[in-house]
Design a protein around this motif. Structure first.
Motif, PDB file in Angstrom:
ATOM      1  N   ALA A 172       0.808  -1.213   0.000  1.00 31.25           N
ATOM      2  CA  ALA A 172       0.000   0.000   0.000  1.00 31.25           C
ATOM      3  C   ALA A 172       0.842   1.265   0.000  1.00 31.25           C
ATOM      4  O   ALA A 172       0.497   2.260  -0.657  1.00 31.25           O
ATOM      5  CB  ALA A 172      -0.937  -0.004   1.205  1.00 31.25           C
ATOM      6  N   SER A 176       2.600   0.210  -4.442  1.00 28.40           N
ATOM      7  CA  SER A 176       1.691   0.953  -5.321  1.00 28.40           C
ATOM      8  C   SER A 176       1.946   2.456  -5.252  1.00 28.40           C
ATOM      9  O   SER A 176       1.386   3.220  -6.050  1.00 28.40           O
ATOM     10  CB  SER A 176       0.236   0.673  -4.916  1.00 28.40           C
ATOM     11  N   TYR A 180       0.578   6.907  -6.871  1.00 29.96           N
ATOM     12  CA  TYR A 180      -0.045   8.026  -6.151  1.00 29.96           C
ATOM     13  C   TYR A 180       0.678   9.335  -6.490  1.00 29.96           C
ATOM     14  O   TYR A 180       0.058  10.374  -6.721  1.00 29.96           O
ATOM     15  CB  TYR A 180       0.001   7.829  -4.633  1.00 29.96           C
ATOM     16  N   MET A 253      -8.507  10.857   2.427  1.00 30.41           N
ATOM     17  CA  MET A 253      -8.461  10.219   1.109  1.00 30.41           C
ATOM     18  C   MET A 253      -7.240   9.311   0.985  1.00 30.41           C
ATOM     19  O   MET A 253      -7.339   8.181   0.479  1.00 30.41           O
ATOM     20  CB  MET A 253      -8.437  11.276   0.009  1.00 30.41           C
ATOM     21  N   VAL A 254      -6.110   9.788   1.455  1.00 31.29           N
ATOM     22  CA  VAL A 254      -4.887   8.987   1.383  1.00 31.29           C
ATOM     23  C   VAL A 254      -5.020   7.739   2.262  1.00 31.29           C
ATOM     24  O   VAL A 254      -4.684   6.623   1.844  1.00 31.29           O
ATOM     25  CB  VAL A 254      -3.661   9.817   1.811  1.00 31.29           C
ATOM     26  N   ASP A 255      -5.529   7.924   3.470  1.00 36.15           N
ATOM     27  CA  ASP A 255      -5.714   6.802   4.387  1.00 36.15           C
ATOM     28  C   ASP A 255      -6.634   5.747   3.779  1.00 36.15           C
ATOM     29  O   ASP A 255      -6.327   4.552   3.789  1.00 36.15           O
ATOM     30  CB  ASP A 255      -6.283   7.315   5.708  1.00 36.15           C
ATOM     31  N   ASN A 256      -7.765   6.189   3.237  1.00 35.57           N
ATOM     32  CA  ASN A 256      -8.721   5.263   2.626  1.00 35.57           C
ATOM     33  C   ASN A 256      -8.124   4.540   1.421  1.00 35.57           C
ATOM     34  O   ASN A 256      -8.390   3.344   1.203  1.00 35.57           O
ATOM     35  CB  ASN A 256      -9.992   6.001   2.209  1.00 35.57           C
ATOM     36  N   ALA A 257      -7.322   5.259   0.642  1.00 35.74           N
ATOM     37  CA  ALA A 257      -6.700   4.664  -0.538  1.00 35.74           C
ATOM     38  C   ALA A 257      -5.734   3.553  -0.149  1.00 35.74           C
ATOM     39  O   ALA A 257      -5.730   2.465  -0.749  1.00 35.74           O
ATOM     40  CB  ALA A 257      -5.978   5.735  -1.347  1.00 35.74           C
ATOM     41  N   LEU A 258      -4.928   3.798   0.881  1.00 38.14           N
ATOM     42  CA  LEU A 258      -3.955   2.789   1.303  1.00 38.14           C
ATOM     43  C   LEU A 258      -4.631   1.582   1.945  1.00 38.14           C
ATOM     44  O   LEU A 258      -4.175   0.447   1.797  1.00 38.14           O
ATOM     45  CB  LEU A 258      -2.924   3.400   2.251  1.00 38.14           C
ATOM     46  N   ALA A 260      -7.625   0.468   1.082  1.00 36.89           N
ATOM     47  CA  ALA A 260      -8.186  -0.279  -0.043  1.00 36.89           C
ATOM     48  C   ALA A 260      -7.115  -1.100  -0.743  1.00 36.89           C
ATOM     49  O   ALA A 260      -7.343  -2.259  -1.129  1.00 36.89           O
ATOM     50  CB  ALA A 260      -8.840   0.695  -1.030  1.00 36.89           C
ATOM     51  N   CYS A 261      -5.938  -0.521  -0.893  1.00 33.86           N
ATOM     52  CA  CYS A 261      -4.831  -1.213  -1.546  1.00 33.86           C
ATOM     53  C   CYS A 261      -4.391  -2.432  -0.731  1.00 33.86           C
ATOM     54  O   CYS A 261      -4.224  -3.529  -1.262  1.00 33.86           O
ATOM     55  CB  CYS A 261      -3.658  -0.254  -1.734  1.00 33.86           C
ATOM     56  N   HIS A 264      -6.946  -5.270  -0.768  1.00 38.87           N
ATOM     57  CA  HIS A 264      -6.945  -6.015  -2.033  1.00 38.87           C
ATOM     58  C   HIS A 264      -5.729  -6.922  -2.116  1.00 38.87           C
ATOM     59  O   HIS A 264      -5.801  -8.029  -2.671  1.00 38.87           O
ATOM     60  CB  HIS A 264      -6.968  -5.054  -3.218  1.00 38.87           C
TER      61      HIS A 264
END
Length: 274
Positions: A172, A176, A180, A253-258, A260-261, A264
């Motif tokens: 994350a 990835s 970002y 947004m950054v926290d949620n993105a990481l 999610a990564c 997955h």
């Protein structure tokens, strides 16, 4: 000098091989395997290394095996190699750079006593500026760890992890992560163009700023939060931009993105184990 066999001759293998040779590793100690003869011809011509179409034969006497194939085919490849690895008198170290395939699965496919290091590199490895997280199972010796570290340091920095679960966090953050920063750079370039700069001007200014900020952060003895504070003068132009980011929920947004990564990444392990 230990012999190294790469299963797969794609971009990451090419980057590591190039990094090793640049540091003085002998090409004759390196073998690349791939079903694509044209790819093997190209990598052999570029580096002068050995090549083979026979994976099992190539790992029969090697010291280090690097699994650099797509996660979707790793099970098939690993099962093909299992007997040769278990019968190899050198008791080779296996390094996997396949995302999402955990050590439990690798052990099932390769054998219960196989020394395995899982690695999560990232694409800046292509220019020897990668960041790699590594995790070693219980069969990995100190010499094995030194070998794995030397291998991955040829393409950038390495960080050892105390638990395999942290590989998902590494995926994350750094695995990835380049995407970002590319997204932010893309957005800054677009915004600069809207304010009147040409594409070339906005691109040049954005990319150099990103490079300079990263180098400054690396060489500084303070945290990035302090560097950000020093640039953000009260009442200044930078403060207005930072306030806009914060009001838009940038950190969330950054926290949620990481998250999610990482989630997955965990689910991929279950998928590839089926």
């Amino acid at each position: 000098m230990q012999t190294i066999t790469f299963i797969g001759s794609g971009n990451m293998s090419t980057s590591i091989i190039g990094g090793l040779i640049a540091e003085g590793y002998q090409p004759r100690a390196i073998t690349a395997c791939d079903p694509n003869e044209a790819a093997l011809g190209a990598i052999s011509e570029q580096f002068g290394i050995n090549t083979s179409l026979d994976n099992a034969k190539a790992v029969a006497n090697t010291d280090i095996v690097v699994l650099a194939v797509k996660p979707q085919i790793l099970k098939e490849v690993a099962l093909e190699l299992a007997l040769s690895i278990s019968n190899n008198p050198n008791k080779p170290l296996v390094i996997s750079i396949a995302a999402g395939v955990n050590g439990k699965l690798l052990t099932q496919w390769l054998g219960s006593r196989t020394a395995i290091v899982r690695c999560m590199p990232n694409t800046p490895a292509l220019v020897q500026e990668g960041a790699t997280g590594l995790y070693a199972n219980e069969h990995v010796s100190e010499q094995h760890k030194e070998s794995a570290e030397q291998l991955m340091q040829s393409i950038g920095s390495v960080t050892w992890l105390e638990s395999e679960e942290l590989i998902d966090a590494v995926t994350a953050v750094s695995g990835s992560g380049p995407a970002y920063f590319f997204l932010l750079m893309e957005a800054m370039i677009d915004a600069g163009i809207k304010q009147g700069l040409t594409l070339d001007q906005a691109s040049k200014l954005t990319l150099q700023t990103a490079l300079g900020a990263a180098k400054l952060a690396q060489k500084s003895d303070v945290r990035v939060s302090e560097l950000r504070r020093r640039v953000t003068s009260p009442g200044g132009t930078t403060e207005q931009a930072i306030l806009s980011f914060e009001e838009a929920g940038f950190r969330t947004m950054v926290d949620n993105a990481l998250i999610a990564c990482a989630e997955h990444s965990k689910s991929m392990g279950e998928e590839f184990g089926e």
